[in-house]
Design an enzyme around this catalytic site. Structure first.
Site, PDB file in Angstrom:
ATOM      1  N   GLU A   9       2.370  -7.977  -8.885  1.00  0.00           N
ATOM      2  CA  GLU A   9       0.840  -7.941  -8.572  1.00  0.00           C
ATOM      3  C   GLU A   9       0.251  -7.904  -9.880  1.00  0.00           C
ATOM      4  O   GLU A   9      -0.969  -8.561  -9.928  1.00  0.00           O
ATOM      5  CB  GLU A   9       0.910  -6.841  -7.786  1.00  0.00           C
ATOM      6  CG  GLU A   9       0.910  -7.082  -6.385  1.00  0.00           C
ATOM      7  CD  GLU A   9       0.617  -6.009  -5.386  1.00  0.00           C
ATOM      8  OE1 GLU A   9      -0.544  -5.550  -5.482  1.00  0.00           O
ATOM      9  OE2 GLU A   9       1.329  -5.711  -4.492  1.00  0.00           O
ATOM     10  N   ASP A  82       4.098  -4.844  -4.810  1.00  0.00           N
ATOM     11  CA  ASP A  82       4.224  -3.420  -4.444  1.00  0.00           C
ATOM     12  C   ASP A  82       5.251  -3.196  -3.239  1.00  0.00           C
ATOM     13  O   ASP A  82       5.148  -4.164  -2.225  1.00  0.00           O
ATOM     14  CB  ASP A  82       2.963  -2.689  -4.335  1.00  0.00           C
ATOM     15  CG  ASP A  82       2.444  -2.537  -5.916  1.00  0.00           C
ATOM     16  OD1 ASP A  82       3.251  -2.887  -6.739  1.00  0.00           O
ATOM     17  OD2 ASP A  82       1.240  -2.510  -5.627  1.00  0.00           O
ATOM     18  N   ASP A  84       4.530  -1.368  -0.594  1.00  0.00           N
ATOM     19  CA  ASP A  84       4.030  -0.990   0.512  1.00  0.00           C
ATOM     20  C   ASP A  84       3.636  -2.074   1.566  1.00  0.00           C
ATOM     21  O   ASP A  84       3.885  -3.266   1.368  1.00  0.00           O
ATOM     22  CB  ASP A  84       2.708  -0.284   0.440  1.00  0.00           C
ATOM     23  CG  ASP A  84       1.753  -0.888  -0.524  1.00  0.00           C
ATOM     24  OD1 ASP A  84       1.954  -2.210  -0.810  1.00  0.00           O
ATOM     25  OD2 ASP A  84       0.783  -0.236  -1.124  1.00  0.00           O
ATOM     26  N   GLU A  86       0.755  -3.768   2.208  1.00  0.00           N
ATOM     27  CA  GLU A  86       0.093  -4.581   1.688  1.00  0.00           C
ATOM     28  C   GLU A  86       0.868  -5.582   0.541  1.00  0.00           C
ATOM     29  O   GLU A  86       0.628  -6.686   0.578  1.00  0.00           O
ATOM     30  CB  GLU A  86      -0.910  -3.669   0.948  1.00  0.00           C
ATOM     31  CG  GLU A  86      -2.330  -4.599   0.578  1.00  0.00           C
ATOM     32  CD  GLU A  86      -3.491  -3.707   0.209  1.00  0.00           C
ATOM     33  OE1 GLU A  86      -4.537  -4.244  -0.010  1.00  0.00           O
ATOM     34  OE2 GLU A  86      -3.409  -2.530   0.089  1.00  0.00           O
ATOM     35  N   TYR A 290       5.878   4.929  -7.496  1.00  0.00           N
ATOM     36  CA  TYR A 290       5.043   4.312  -7.060  1.00  0.00           C
ATOM     37  C   TYR A 290       3.826   5.551  -6.250  1.00  0.00           C
ATOM     38  O   TYR A 290       4.474   6.488  -5.528  1.00  0.00           O
ATOM     39  CB  TYR A 290       5.413   3.554  -5.951  1.00  0.00           C
ATOM     40  CG  TYR A 290       4.352   2.644  -5.159  1.00  0.00           C
ATOM     41  CD1 TYR A 290       3.853   1.532  -6.143  1.00  0.00           C
ATOM     42  CD2 TYR A 290       3.982   2.546  -3.757  1.00  0.00           C
ATOM     43  CE1 TYR A 290       2.764   0.854  -5.567  1.00  0.00           C
ATOM     44  CE2 TYR A 290       3.194   1.782  -3.256  1.00  0.00           C
ATOM     45  CZ  TYR A 290       2.417   0.870  -4.052  1.00  0.00           C
ATOM     46  OH  TYR A 290       1.721   0.075  -3.753  1.00  0.00           O
ATOM     47  N   ARG A 292       1.523   5.235  -4.077  1.00  0.00           N
ATOM     48  CA  ARG A 292       0.648   5.014  -2.718  1.00  0.00           C
ATOM     49  C   ARG A 292       1.994   5.667  -1.816  1.00  0.00           C
ATOM     50  O   ARG A 292       2.779   4.737  -1.304  1.00  0.00           O
ATOM     51  CB  ARG A 292       0.200   3.843  -2.592  1.00  0.00           C
ATOM     52  CG  ARG A 292      -0.953   3.554  -3.011  1.00  0.00           C
ATOM     53  CD  ARG A 292      -1.848   2.404  -2.570  1.00  0.00           C
ATOM     54  NE  ARG A 292      -2.858   2.038  -3.424  1.00  0.00           N
ATOM     55  CZ  ARG A 292      -2.983   1.048  -4.166  1.00  0.00           C
ATOM     56  NH1 ARG A 292      -1.901   0.339  -4.753  1.00  0.00           N
ATOM     57  NH2 ARG A 292      -3.942   0.938  -4.897  1.00  0.00           N
ATOM     58  N   HIS A 335       9.569   5.679  -0.363  1.00  0.00           N
ATOM     59  CA  HIS A 335      10.947   6.316  -0.305  1.00  0.00           C
ATOM     60  C   HIS A 335      10.877   7.616  -0.937  1.00  0.00           C
ATOM     61  O   HIS A 335      11.753   8.461  -0.569  1.00  0.00           O
ATOM     62  CB  HIS A 335      11.907   5.367  -0.739  1.00  0.00           C
ATOM     63  CG  HIS A 335      12.191   4.003  -0.113  1.00  0.00           C
ATOM     64  ND1 HIS A 335      12.442   3.884   1.117  1.00  0.00           N
ATOM     65  CD2 HIS A 335      11.694   2.939  -0.728  1.00  0.00           C
ATOM     66  CE1 HIS A 335      12.282   2.473   1.412  1.00  0.00           C
ATOM     67  NE2 HIS A 335      12.013   1.904   0.255  1.00  0.00           N
TER      68      HIS A 335
END
Length: 892
Positions: A9, A82, A84, A86, A290, A292, A335
């Site tokens: 990303e 990423d 998630d 999104e 990560y 989020r 996770h």
């Protein structure tokens, strides 16, 4: 040999990963989302099971084109967006535009950018998880439906113009803030008296020390407090009981997205968006996992690394292995909790990032450390004249444990009980008591009875709003920061400070056998960085709550999130979920459009004593306002704009009438009239034709002629030339975007490396010449008389017509235009390009209808002048706009 193409990303992440993977991989960034729903028809075919119509964003066309070219040349394409939902959706969009098969394309995920994590991910690829994609797609479509259908309702039914919007999460967040504000406004404080007695006793070394003991929890009023102290005159005091109890404090779990935002706000003063921006950078540079996530879990690797770090730094007795359980059953976005990727690293080469990194490092370390061991002493002191004893408490920290590294902060509202009283501190810092024994008679110093007031729940900070939204199940980690930014950008909420006000309280002191009465004062209501609803936010909230109760219901909003979780887990079909939502919602939209009246939030304040007409406050087209009178016959009401800090919900009749005292004529200064007025951007001094802002916080009604002249002179001094450039004066000032210098019509920002207060002539010449060179390079061709120019933009040349930017279509051969293509282009050709994009670009607007006789009576010259036809948008006949880069010499 062709390389593998790995798409991530962000460009920062791409550089880091490419170094790890070596020559077999070429790593490129898609710069986030590459497609979104089209604006036409919402971008959704509702009749066809809500099928979305996705288009490539204009600013991503070049990126997609490059990725397509690289994909054709590569042996295999890997997706590493990423982890998630999104990110999963972005991977699917990449499959669509690059003509990849989601079922066959290798998709890798990792929650930290380290060599072991990246290598492990490459060795264990999976494919795109369509359940996660559908969950994200359902969220995007539902939010688009709510926004696109509710917003026009607000435009039609509100008086505040057309820049209004509503959203499934944002509107509920505003409701939280509005309701909290109203509870604060309606809160009635109640007072009681708190008794504290001060004694002396010898410490372990025999030195006398003063300690404090508290009396009954609450004494109703001053007569009762005075009676209590009267009874204590000449009383005997004796230690009747001493208890020592062991206690412990346990560390908080590692950070999730929301707890990181809360703690960064408390300890660093960061806004939610700033926290996420810094955390994003830390993640992309490989420093943290990560960011989020709503999980508090630590991997086995992290647990082992933490044990090693704690033992090496503090010793084995400080380590205690802990496994935390995530309270939120729907936690699915990651996770692991947010933690450093390398715990041996305490400092990073990033000044701004270091503060947040240190917070994350300490929290992670503390989560795997031993409990703090405390010995709590509670002593009861018997009063011969009172039935209840006094209580003295003290704590001794026997073993610091995790407190050696970190102590969790507390929100202001955590210190307030449900009845508005202040909770006692539980942070272990209540101090030590001298050694006391049963039967001991301490020395009496004095006794105080202090008047205390209950407090309302405090206003939300950005972080405490996140905490509340998480408690209610509203939104998910990826939505908190954009939601809070949106409600502020829309003007529904303001993040600001508020000065406190003085409040008197009573203090009774018993000393040397006498009671003295004192009147003291304290500051209350002092707010820093709190969220305040605007009048617009309050009126919009009321309207939506009245007509769309389901959308504004906290439990319903949380249930929608649970349904997204069901889709993500494969237990629900996304289009069926949208069908169940859309039918009732769309019916309510239509009913509201047809039957609801306009909403202004009008509040009647009273009657104007001079005209005997009603005075009201309401929301108008240009914001909150007050008016005297109503529209009756030819006589119009009088209007005044509310000042900053005033609200239609709280403004009094007296404050409203004060607003009509402006404009106020003070007289003349140097042959020019001086007037005090208030406008859209605050109060001002008008001197002749010049408008000068009155300093913020200063009451315009207190400005007399002497003060007005002082403000004028300050402005003259600030506007005095600081030098010359090519014989033309240069002035300086400070604006919305910082300090600047002005030369003719050219504004030049002054970077921080210059001493703005002492700019030299060489500084001036350097700044202006650099700005002129930059501006000259921006314009490829110009036709000033036609108000048309061809400029070089970030993505290539474009046409500017007045203030309108017109994108150039591709050439007949499919290639994009270059600056060289416009060297000899004619004006007629450029006009044809403009007309191809906007057929009405050069069409004049139709003449305005003549004003009615009622309105024309008060028409000014400027109103009459406006009756001449004016061009639509920008036209070839429009007066040329002055370029900021134009030289004053040329103008002359």
């Amino acid at each position: 040999m062709a390389k593998n193409l790995l798409i991530v990303e962000s460009p920062a992440k791409a550089k880091t990963i490419e170094k790890i993977l070596g020559p077999d991989f070429q790593v490129k960034s898609c710069f986030g989302h590459i497609r979104d729903l089209a604006k036409e028809d919402m971008g959704i075919d509702i009749a066809n099971d809500f099928q979305p119509n996705y288009i490539i964003s204009e600013d991503k066309e070049r990126v997609v084109s490059e990725l397509r070219s690289l994909a054709k040349k590569s042996s295999e394409v890997w997706l590493a967006t990423d982890e998630d939902r999104e990110g999963e959706a972005i991977s699917w969009h990449l499959c669509e535009v690059l003509k990849l098969q989601p079922a066959n394309t290798k998709r890798i995920v990792f929650h930290e950018i380290t060599k072991p994590a990246i290598r492990k991910a490459v060795e264990n690829p999976r494919t795109v998880n369509m359940d996660l994609v559908n969950a994200q797609q359902a969220r995007r479509i539902l939010d688009r439906i709510v926004g696109f259908e509710l917003s026009p309702v607000l435009w039609r039914k509100m008086s505040a113009g057309g820049n209004l919007s509503a959203g499934r999460v944002q509107s509920v967040a505003v409701r939280l803030i509005v309701e909290r504000e109203r509870s604060i406004i309606s809160f009635v404080p109640h007072s009681s008296f708190k008794v504290e007695a001060f004694f002396t006793a010898p410490d372990a070394q025999g030195k006398p020390v003063i300690f404090r003991a508290e009396g009954p929890e609450k004494i109703a009023g001053e007569p009762e407090a005075n009676q209590y102290l009267q009874a204590c005159i000449g009383a005997q005091y004796r230690v009747s009981d001493v208890q020592k109890k062991p206690a412990k404090r346990t560390p908080a779990p590692p950070f999730t997205t929301s707890t990181l935002q809360q703690e960064a706000s408390r300890k660093l003063g960061y806004s939610v968006s700033r926290t996420m921006n810094v955390a994003q950078r830390l993640y992309e540079n490989g420093h943290i996992t990560y960011m989020r996530t709503d999980s508090v879990n630590l991997s086995e690797t992290a647990l082992a690394a933490t044990e090693d770090a704690v033992t090496n730094l503090y010793g084995p007795n400080y380590h205690q292995k802990r496994r935390f359980q995530t309270k939120n059953e729907s936690a699915q976005e990651a996770h692991e909790a947010i933690r450093p990727t390398e715990l041996r690293l305490q400092h990073i080469p990033d000044t701004d990032g270091q503060r947040l990194y240190e917070l994350i490092w300490k929290r992670t370390m503390a989560s795997q450390m031993a409990d703090a061991q405390i010995e709590r002493t509670i002593a009861k002191i018997e009063v011969s004249s009172q039935p209840q004893p006094l209580t003295a408490t003290g704590e001794v920290l026997r073993f610091d444990g995790f407190l050696k590294v970190y102590s969790e902060g507390r929100d202001e509202e955590d210190n307030i009980d449900g009845d508005g009283s202040t909770k006692e501190s539980e942070d272990g810092n209540s101090g030590m008591l001298p050694p006391l024994i049963v039967g001991q008679v301490p020395g009496f110093v004095e006794m105080k009875a202090t008047q205390k007031f209950t407090r309302p729940q405090p206003r939300f900070t950005e972080a405490s709003l996140v905490k509340k939204m998480e408690e209610l199940g509203i939104g998910r980690p990826s939505t908190y920061a954009p939601t809070i930014s949106t409600i502020q950008q829309r003007g529904y909420v303001e993040r600001r400070d508020q000065e406190g006000t003085k409040r008197a309280y009573t203090l009774l002191v018993l000393k040397d056998g006498k009671i003295s009465h004192h009147k003291e004062s304290e500051m209350v209501g002092n707010e820093r960085g709190k969220l305040f609803p605007t009048d617009l936010g309050a009126v919009v909230t009321d309207f939506l709550s009245e007509h769309f109760q389901r959308i504004m219901d906290y439990h319903f909003t949380a249930k929608i999130e649970e349904e997204f979780d069901e889709i993500a887990s494969g237990r629900e079909e996304w289009s069926q979920m949208l069908k169940r939502f859309y039918g009732p919602f769309h019916e309510q939209v239509n009913a509201t459009m047809e039957h609801a009246g306009r909403s202004t939030g009008e509040r009647i304040l009273g009657t104007d004593p001079d005209s005997r007409k009603p005075v009201s406050a309401r929301l108008g087209r240009f914001g909150p306002m007050v008016q005297i009178g109503t529209q009756e016959g030819d006589e119009k009401p009088r209007y005044a704009t509310l000042k900053s800090g005033q609200s239609i919900a709280t403004i009094s009749l007296e404050e409203a009438l004060d607003l009509f005292k402006l404009p106020l004529q003070l007289g003349e200064h140097q042959g020019k009239e001086v007037i005090i007025g208030a406008g859209r951007f605050g109060p001002y001094v008008k001197w002749g034709e010049q408008y000068i802002s009155i300093p913020r916080g200063e009451d315009p009604l207190s400005v007399d002629m002497e003060r007005a002249i002082s403000i004028i002179r300050q402005k003259q001094a600030a506007d005095a030339p600081i030098g010359l450039y090519e014989g033309v004066p240069v002035t300086k000032g400070k604006g919305r975007f910082g300090p600047f210098i002005k030369w003719g019509e050219l504004y030049v920002n002054v970077p921080g490396k210059y001493n703005f207060e002492q700019l030299s002539q060489s500084n001036i010449e350097e700044l202006i010449s650099a700005k002129l060179a930059k501006e000259a390079a921006r314009f490829i061709r110009e036709w000033p008389g036609e108000n048309i120019a061809i400029e070089q933009g970030r993505w290539g040349p474009f046409i500017r017509l007045g203030k309108e930017m017109i994108k150039l279509p591709r050439k007949e051969d499919g290639e994009k235009w270059t600056p060289e293509d416009f060297k000899d282009i004619s004006l007629d050709t450029v006009k044809k390009m403009i007309l191809a994009q906007n057929p009405d670009a050069f069409s004049p607007k139709p003449a305005r209808k003549k004003a009615t006789s009622k309105a024309s009576k008060g028409a000014s010259k400027s109103t009459k002048a406006s009756k001449t036809p004016s061009p639509k948008k920008a036209t070839a006949t429009k007066k040329p706009a002055s370029r900021k880069s134009s030289s004053p010499k040329n103008k002359a």
